[in-house]
Enzyme design. Structure first.
Site, PDB file in Angstrom:
ATOM      1  N   CYS A   1       0.698  -1.344   0.004  1.00  0.00           N
ATOM      2  CA  CYS A   1       0.014   0.120  -0.099  1.00  0.00           C
ATOM      3  C   CYS A   1       0.923   1.181   0.048  1.00  0.00           C
ATOM      4  O   CYS A   1       0.555   2.185  -0.643  1.00  0.00           O
ATOM      5  CB  CYS A   1      -1.093  -0.130   1.413  1.00  0.00           C
ATOM      6  SG  CYS A   1      -0.126  -0.124   2.997  1.00  0.00           S
TER       7      CYS A   1
ATOM      8  N   GLY B   1      12.473 -18.179  14.303  1.00  0.00           N
ATOM      9  CA  GLY B   1      12.774 -17.031  13.690  1.00  0.00           C
ATOM     10  C   GLY B   1      14.002 -16.503  13.464  1.00  0.00           C
ATOM     11  O   GLY B   1      14.346 -15.300  13.065  1.00  0.00           O
TER      12      GLY B   1
END
Length: 722
Positions: free
Chosen positions: A12, A513
């Protein structure tokens, strides 16, 4: 300002930046910005946008402000929205009642106008003003998408066009001759009372009618075959290209959005087949009809031309609202489709958490948004249809009045007036159709832009020449591999140097992670390293060819799925010539043969959607059997035994230990780590050897096995290492 809709779920910010840049004269599309600036799945921050804007020579001014200060901003500017989204502020206006209305360009849905009370629910108080700097250059870097780029080469197109156009032109001959029949009957037969001439004319035009019917049937048949043939070629080519796109393309997009874009084929293909031929013939027929009209009367022809001009101006005036509504409908339809598919895939947790009602209400809202846009589009369609009928009716009345006057002044005969009226109807109808087609083609560019997101995306690089895979020993070498998911993002891998000799088993460990799965995907060629390279026997995998390299690799990934079919089909991965003996052998290695044999249908037992009829441990062992069926030289396992009990995990590890494979295992459980010959800790983007031989010349620290065991000792046997 024109709306630029985001393609990926996290871009966006780029779309907003493109809208502002377009406003100031630098015409750029989202695909070009995506090539200039990489954005990860996590999206872009305000700092990232400022960096990207600076590269476009736009000066940035970040602001924190109150809602009432919006109208003091220099528009267009970017607003931070909903804590996780960016929109463009177009203007703040006041209505007659004094209330302010904010017009926004939302990359997710398009242009919208909201009252301040609604804006306050979403605006976070952060804005970014952008203005051109002294070095800002006006230009156009938008890539034009030609229809040929979307369709590719279509075999048999020229021959089909010639056939259909020839048949269509033959039909138009009859359309030209029909008004003349009316004129002859009125002026020559009725006036003179010649019954014999009437019979001759009736017989002749009757034969023409039969011929016209046969030709019309033939044209419809050819159009149907041509449409199916082209649609099939195009769909096959596009689907083939879609399957060759890199994994990152699918990770950055919603499934429903991809399905929606692929569905644009139908809209474009339908227009390019039937409408293209019909428009071509309509244009030719309109010219012929106009010529016939001019031969009869110039004044009456001017009336018909005026009616056509009025309709064209009406369509032009309402083109932009229709395009905006159609664009928003496509985006909202894709969101509704994504929500629908996600709901079906997550039906089990939805039921367990009791969220069916909320999910259903959300879908109803999305569906209502789609319906509202459909209503808006249909209103415009009704307007055009009513305008068409009204203009056509007024044209008929004018022709009736002026034509009757011309007949009374002996400038025309009654038969000539009837023929002219028929030609006028043909001309107006064909021109109205051409005008509709013209604007339909302009709106069709929306589908072309959405489809271009698939077609223009570069596929994975393939090496054309064949490689002799049997000569490879499959030594894996990583040289200074660095990777991050987007510009400005922290490095997930920061200079990994690792050598895995052929036949060695290596376990990658580290906190969640830390980049273990990312490193595994880079080794498999699913992710290209940002820097550095991966070599197989000192040959870069890009030079070897990803497709050829993956023939050597068997994998069980965290997000692996099974396909609908039998257990045997899934183990052989739908091989055209299934080796039943190898299927059983691989199932034994994966410690699942006995369980399959105990099932009523054995290896022919059907698997539910995505393996839903199997337990987690059964699914993992079936995936392992599938990987072994491929007879790989490299085996990559990403938590492949996390759902297994201790006994089955021991059986699987012992079976794999006896195979002469280069194994890369991501694991947290001690039972799996113990089997590996070398253990590598991945932490802070750097790989450190904890146990096993070091590559010569490496500067990485080696830690003794006893230290590793002391680190792992507090963890129970069945729990993951954090």
């Amino acid at each position: 300002m024109k709306v630029v809709l985001q393609t990926e779920s996290s871009e966006c910010g780029l779309a907003s930046l493109a809208m502002v840049a377009n406003y100031y004269g630098y015409r750029v599309d989202l695909a070009e910005l995506r090539r200039k600036f990489s954005v990860s799945l996590k999206g872009a921050t305000l700092e990232h946008l400022m960096r990207h804007a600076s590269a476009l020579q736009l000066a940035s001014r970040p602001l924190r402000l109150e809602l009432e200060e919006l109208e003091q901003l220099q528009v267009p500017c970017i607003l931070h929205w909903n804590m996780n989204h960016f929109v463009v502020l177009k203007k703040v206006s006041r209505r007659l009642n004094g209330k302010r209305v904010v017009t926004l360009l939302d990359p997710a849905v398009g242009e919208c106008s909201l009252p301040l009370s609604e804006v306050s629910k979403h605006f976070t108080g952060i804005a970014l003003e952008l203005t051109p700097s002294a070095d800002f250059v006006v230009g156009d870097e938008r890539k034009r998408v030609a229809i040929r780029d979307l369709t590719g080469r279509i075999t048999g197109l020229r021959r089909a066009l010639i056939q259909v156009i020839a048949l269509a032109l033959a039909l138009e001959v009859f359309a030209i001759a029909s008004p003349l029949f009316n004129q002859f009957v009125i002026d020559d037969v009725i006036v003179s009372g010649d019954h014999d001439l009437l019979k001759v004319l009736l017989l002749g035009f009757g034969l023409l009618t039969v011929t016209q019917t046969v030709i019309s049937l033939a044209r419809s048949w050819f159009l149907m075959r041509w449409s199916i043939h082209i649609g099939q070629q195009w769909a096959i080519r596009l689907f083939g290209h879609l399957t060759r796109l890199p994994v990152t393309y699918f990770e950055k997009r919603h499934l429903g959005d991809i399905v929606s874009r692929f569905g644009s084929i139908g809209a474009i293909q339908g227009t390019l087949t039937s409408l293209f031929v019909e428009s071509l013939v309509d244009g030719l027929m309109a010219l012929i009809a106009l010529g016939m009209m001019l031969m009869y009367s110039l004044s009456l022809s001017a009336v018909v031309l005026a009616a056509v001009v009025v309709y064209a101006l009406l369509r032009w005036a309402f083109y932009q609202p229709l395009r905006d509504a159609s664009q928003e409908r496509l985006v909202l339809g894709a969101k509704e489709n994504s929500h629908f598919l996600e709901t079906l895939r997550a039906i089990t947790p939805l039921k367990l958490f009791g969220r069916e009602a909320e999910r259903r209400a959300r879908w109803q809202n999305l569906q209502q948004d789609v319906i509202n846009r459909d209503v808006q589009t249909q209103k415009l369609g009704i307007l055009f249809k009513v305008a068409n009928t009204a203009i056509f009716g007024i044209q008929g009345l004018a022709l009736f009045y002026l034509g009757a006057d011309a007949v009374m002044q002996n400038a025309l005969t009654v038969g000539m007036l009837m023929a002219f009226t028929s030609y006028a109807g043909t001309f107006s109808g064909r021109l109205f159709s051409l005008i509709d087609v013209f604007f339909s083609l302009k709106i069709l560019s929306l589908h072309a832009e959405r489809l271009a997101d698939i077609v223009m995306e570069p596929a994975e690089h393939e090496v054309e020449q064949e490689s002799d895979l049997s000569r490879l020993r499959c030594d894996i070498t990583l040289k200074n591999v660095r990777f991050r998911y987007g510009e400005g993002e922290p490095w997930v891998l920061n200079g990994v140097d690792l050598h895995i000799p052929a036949g060695q088993s290596i376990a990658l460990v580290g906190p969640s992670g830390c980049g273990k799965s990312t490193l595994c995907k880079i080794i498999l060629g699913l992710l290209p390293p940002t820097e550095g390279e991966v070599l197989i026997d000192n040959t870069p995998i890009t030079q070897l060819g990803l497709r050829a390299y993956r023939q050597l690799v068997g994998t069980v990934m965290q997000d692996d799925v099974l396909l609908s079919g039998s257990l045997q089909d899934n183990i052989a991965f739908f091989d055209a010539r299934i080796d039943q003996a190898r299927v059983v052998e691989c199932a034994r290695y994966a410690a699942i043969h006995d369980e399959i044999a105990a099932m009523p249908m054995g290896y022919l037992t059907l698997v539910g959607d995505m393996g839903s009829s199997l337990s987690g441990g059964q699914k993992q062992r079936l995936l392992l059997a599938r990987a072994l069926y491929k007879q790989p030289k490299i085996l990559a396992l990403d938590e492949a035994t996390s759902h297994l009990d201790i006994d089955n995990e021991f059986k699987v590890n012992q079976a794999l230990h006896q195979m002469p494979l280069t194994r890369v295992v991501i694991a947290h459980r001690r039972e799996t780590i113990d089997v590996a010959k070398r253990v590598v800790l991945l932490q802070g983007g750097v790989a450190t050897v904890l146990r096993g031989p070091q590559p010569s010349g490496s500067e990485q620290r080696t830690v003794g096995a006893e230290l590793l065991m002391s680190d792992l000792a507090p963890c129970p046997r069945n729990e993951a290492i954090d």
